[in-house]
Design an enzyme around this catalytic site. Structure first.
Site, PDB file in Angstrom:
ATOM      1  N   GLY A   1       0.771  -1.238   0.000  1.00 13.34           N
ATOM      2  CA  GLY A   1       0.000   0.000   0.000  1.00 13.34           C
ATOM      3  C   GLY A   1       0.799   1.283   0.000  1.00 13.34           C
ATOM      4  O   GLY A   1       0.225   2.376  -0.070  1.00 13.34           O
TER       5      GLY A   1
ATOM      6  N   ARG B   1       2.669  -1.095  -5.941  1.00 15.82           N
ATOM      7  CA  ARG B   1       2.801   0.191  -6.622  1.00 15.82           C
ATOM      8  C   ARG B   1       4.161   0.855  -6.394  1.00 15.82           C
ATOM      9  O   ARG B   1       4.769   1.379  -7.317  1.00 15.82           O
ATOM     10  CB  ARG B   1       1.705   1.140  -6.107  1.00 15.82           C
ATOM     11  CG  ARG B   1       1.691   2.494  -6.787  1.00 15.82           C
ATOM     12  CD  ARG B   1       0.793   3.476  -6.007  1.00 15.82           C
ATOM     13  NE  ARG B   1      -0.489   2.901  -5.660  1.00 15.82           N
ATOM     14  CZ  ARG B   1      -1.576   2.991  -6.418  1.00 15.82           C
ATOM     15  NH1 ARG B   1      -1.532   3.665  -7.537  1.00 15.82           N
ATOM     16  NH2 ARG B   1      -2.710   2.430  -6.043  1.00 15.82           N
TER      17      ARG B   1
ATOM     18  N   TYR C   1      -9.937   6.564 -10.680  1.00 14.48           N
ATOM     19  CA  TYR C   1      -9.535   7.053  -9.353  1.00 14.48           C
ATOM     20  C   TYR C   1      -9.278   8.561  -9.328  1.00 14.48           C
ATOM     21  O   TYR C   1      -8.673   9.053  -8.379  1.00 14.48           O
ATOM     22  CB  TYR C   1      -8.239   6.363  -8.899  1.00 14.48           C
ATOM     23  CG  TYR C   1      -8.232   4.851  -8.945  1.00 14.48           C
ATOM     24  CD1 TYR C   1      -9.064   4.103  -8.123  1.00 14.48           C
ATOM     25  CD2 TYR C   1      -7.361   4.176  -9.784  1.00 14.48           C
ATOM     26  CE1 TYR C   1      -9.036   2.717  -8.148  1.00 14.48           C
ATOM     27  CE2 TYR C   1      -7.317   2.785  -9.813  1.00 14.48           C
ATOM     28  CZ  TYR C   1      -8.155   2.062  -8.994  1.00 14.48           C
ATOM     29  OH  TYR C   1      -8.110   0.692  -9.013  1.00 14.48           O
TER      30      TYR C   1
ATOM     31  N   CYS D   1     -15.369   6.996 -26.499  1.00 15.69           N
ATOM     32  CA  CYS D   1     -16.649   7.705 -26.407  1.00 15.69           C
ATOM     33  C   CYS D   1     -17.174   7.753 -24.975  1.00 15.69           C
ATOM     34  O   CYS D   1     -18.210   7.159 -24.661  1.00 15.69           O
ATOM     35  CB  CYS D   1     -17.657   7.050 -27.336  1.00 15.69           C
ATOM     36  SG  CYS D   1     -17.031   6.939 -29.015  1.00 15.69           S
TER      37      CYS D   1
ATOM     38  N   TYR E   1      -0.702  -0.714 -11.945  1.00 16.50           N
ATOM     39  CA  TYR E   1      -2.129  -0.599 -12.234  1.00 16.50           C
ATOM     40  C   TYR E   1      -2.350   0.128 -13.564  1.00 16.50           C
ATOM     41  O   TYR E   1      -3.282   0.904 -13.726  1.00 16.50           O
ATOM     42  CB  TYR E   1      -2.871   0.065 -11.056  1.00 16.50           C
ATOM     43  CG  TYR E   1      -2.589  -0.655  -9.761  1.00 16.50           C
ATOM     44  CD1 TYR E   1      -3.130  -1.907  -9.510  1.00 16.50           C
ATOM     45  CD2 TYR E   1      -1.703  -0.126  -8.817  1.00 16.50           C
ATOM     46  CE1 TYR E   1      -2.828  -2.611  -8.352  1.00 16.50           C
ATOM     47  CE2 TYR E   1      -1.385  -0.830  -7.650  1.00 16.50           C
ATOM     48  CZ  TYR E   1      -1.961  -2.068  -7.431  1.00 16.50           C
ATOM     49  OH  TYR E   1      -1.655  -2.760  -6.292  1.00 16.50           O
TER      50      TYR E   1
HETATM   51  C1  LIG Z   1      -3.167  -4.786  -3.754  1.00 17.23           C
HETATM   52  C2  LIG Z   1      -2.527  -5.477  -2.629  1.00 17.23           C
HETATM   53  C3  LIG Z   1      -1.190  -5.199  -2.302  1.00 17.23           C
HETATM   54  C4  LIG Z   1      -0.362  -4.183  -3.016  1.00 17.23           C
HETATM   55  O1  LIG Z   1      -0.844  -2.886  -2.881  1.00 17.23           O
HETATM   56  P1  LIG Z   1       0.055  -1.666  -3.408  1.00 17.23           P
HETATM   57  O2  LIG Z   1      -0.768  -0.473  -3.110  1.00 17.23           O
HETATM   58  O3  LIG Z   1       0.232  -1.865  -4.873  1.00 17.23           O
HETATM   59  O4  LIG Z   1       1.340  -1.711  -2.665  1.00 17.23           O
HETATM   60  C5  LIG Z   1      -0.632  -5.917  -1.263  1.00 17.23           C
HETATM   61  N1  LIG Z   1      -1.343  -6.832  -0.573  1.00 17.23           N
HETATM   62  C6  LIG Z   1      -2.630  -7.117  -0.855  1.00 17.23           C
HETATM   63  C7  LIG Z   1      -3.347  -8.133  -0.059  1.00 17.23           C
HETATM   64  C8  LIG Z   1      -3.263  -6.448  -1.894  1.00 17.23           C
HETATM   65  O5  LIG Z   1      -4.548  -6.723  -2.165  1.00 17.23           O
END
Ligand SMILES: *Cc1c(COP(=O)(O)O)cnc(C)c1O
Length: 440
Positions: free
Chosen positions: A261, A298, A336, A364, A393
């Site tokens: 995350g 990410r 987003y 479109c 993504y």
């Molecule tokens: C999507 C996800 C991640 C990675 O999230 P990022 O924002 O790309 O770092 C890690 N663990 C789980 C369980 C996820 O669903």
């Protein structure tokens, strides 16, 4: 073009600032925008546009920075495959010692094909099918992250039937607000993810008594594009508290999967720092004798990819710049409200008086807009641009909406580059379709 007609609401980074903040990018007078050692125009000349370009060196450097931040912790990196699942990307991370976090059969198979050992794979996801659980157990992956009591029972039954023991971690929902976009927050009680915090201790004890499963620890993942460390501190604090409580009740807890995350700086903020993230891990779990797992997606790949596009035409008193890339290629702005830097490939197009334009795609839908009121030097038909920070993504979320084939992908490594995916053929778009006889 007027420069005062429609000023952006607050100052956005200009082209020079965008490039200066990204060490893998440079603007050369002759060659134009260059990623690592390869001018992007050279790739666009061969592949046409739209086209994705990834930087292997950037991915390696970011994994190295992330790993270095974890020094001193008993922690492993499991790259979150869903951010960018290309086999070559997985091979880069496998070669650098990372494992994988997968959320589907397809991702598990990709990770294996790319050379990631089962012992380095964890399986997350709120709706694993029986078929997926069977495959994970047959492969002997490291761990299944369980998201509900129903799934725990399912894994127990399947594993018992296969005469296997599934190592499971309970994914808890810490009820923490990650302060990110509503569509990518996952750690609040109202989100579909994880086991309610208050139920976790009882379920863990229950799991310990079930056949075919061995609870090894907890997992959590509170969301994506998180730029502040405070929500991590809160979530990890709650998790550490739960580990202590579980141990006090006599349970064995050896693993803590801390999720991913970590956010990146798309606009002018520097992005989250792995060092600060590691600090939150140390503060919560230091000295607890836990094997830590992390799942960055990410942060590792986002800045390492660009989407190249060409201007088809400019319309509406030069207000709308229409590109040949669209929301079917990169959906993040439409989905987003994401901000992506946009930089001309030619040095000559990167200077001169800037005016506010809307950069749009040809699909479109009004949502097919990459940028509004963006201050850019004038671009005319045929000019090429790079949409920055599209490595996560991006291609994985592409569709063929409007019957648009998937764009090709090139990978740069130093001053070498190779095509790692061809442009999809028009005929491939309908290759699996049939017109039934009763319509003849
Ligand atoms: C999507 C996800 C991640 C990675 O999230 P990022 O924002 O790309 O770092 C890690 N663990 C789980 C369980 C996820 O669903």
């Amino acid at each position: 073009m007027s420069v005062t007609a429609l000023a952006p609401s607050d100052a956005e980074p200009d082209v020079a600032e965008l490039i200066a903040a990204r060490p893998h990018l440079s603007m050369n007078a002759l060659d134009g925008l260059t990623l690592e050692g390869v001018p992007l125009n050279r790739i666009a000349d061969v592949l046409g546009t739209p086209a994705w370009v990834y930087s292997a060196g950037t991915m390696r450097a970011r994994l190295a920075e992330f790993t270095a931040a974890l020094a001193g912790l008993d922690a492993q990196v499991h790259y979150a495959v869903k951010a960018n699942d290309h086999l070559a990307v997985l091979r880069i991370f496998a070669g650098a010692g990372a494992g994988a976090d997968v959320v589907s059969e397809g991702e598990l198979r990709r990770a294996r094909v790319a050379g990631i050992a089962p012992a380095h794979i964890v399986f997350s996801g709120v709706g694993k099918t029986e078929r997926e659980i069977r495959l994970a157990l047959a492969e002997g992956i490291a761990q299944l992250n369980v998201e509900s009591p129903a799934e725990l029972e399912m894994i127990s039954a399947i594993a018992s039937g296969m005469d296997r023991v599934a190592r499971v971690a309970l994914r808890i929902n810490p009820d923490v607000d990650a302060g990110t976009h509503a569509k990518i927050t996952t750690g609040k009680a109202e989100n579909k993810f994880g086991i309610p915090y208050a139920d976790a201790a009882a379920l863990y004890a229950h799991a310990a008594g079930l056949p075919g499963v061995e609870p090894v620890g907890l997992a959590l993942h509170i969301g994506s594009q998180i730029l502040s460390i405070a929500p991590y501190r809160a979530a990890y604090g709650r998790a550490a508290e739960l580990v202590r409580a579980l141990r006090a009740q006599g349970n064995t807890v050896t693993h803590m999967d801390c999720g991913g995350g970590l956010g990146i700086g798309y606009r002018d903020d520097p992005g989250a720092s792995p060092a600060a993230f590691a600090g939150a891990l140390r503060a919560a779990f230091g000295g607890m004798d836990l094997k830590l797992m992390t799942e960055p997606g990410r942060w590792l790949v986002g800045p390492a990819g660009v989407l190249l596009a060409s201007v088809i035409l400019v319309k509406g008193s030069e207000r709308f710049v229409v590109l040949d890339a669209a929301m079917n290629d990169l959906v993040r702005p439409a989905m987003y409200d994401a901000w992506h830097g946009i930089v001309p490939l030619a040095a000559g197009n990167a200077v001169g008086p800037a005016g506010p334009v809307d950069i749009v795609g040809p699909v479109c839908e009004t949502g097919d807009t990459f940028a509004r009121n963006r201050m850019l030097p004038a671009l005319s038909a045929g000019a090429r641009v790079a949409i920055l920070d599209a490595g996560a993504y991006g291609a994985v979320m592409s569709s063929t909406y409007n019957a648009r084939p998937q764009a090709p992908i090139a990978l740069i490594d130093g001053d070498r580059w190779a095509v790692i995916r061809d442009r999809q053929l028009q005929t491939e778009l309908w290759a699996g379709e049939r017109i039934p006889e009763f319509l003849e």
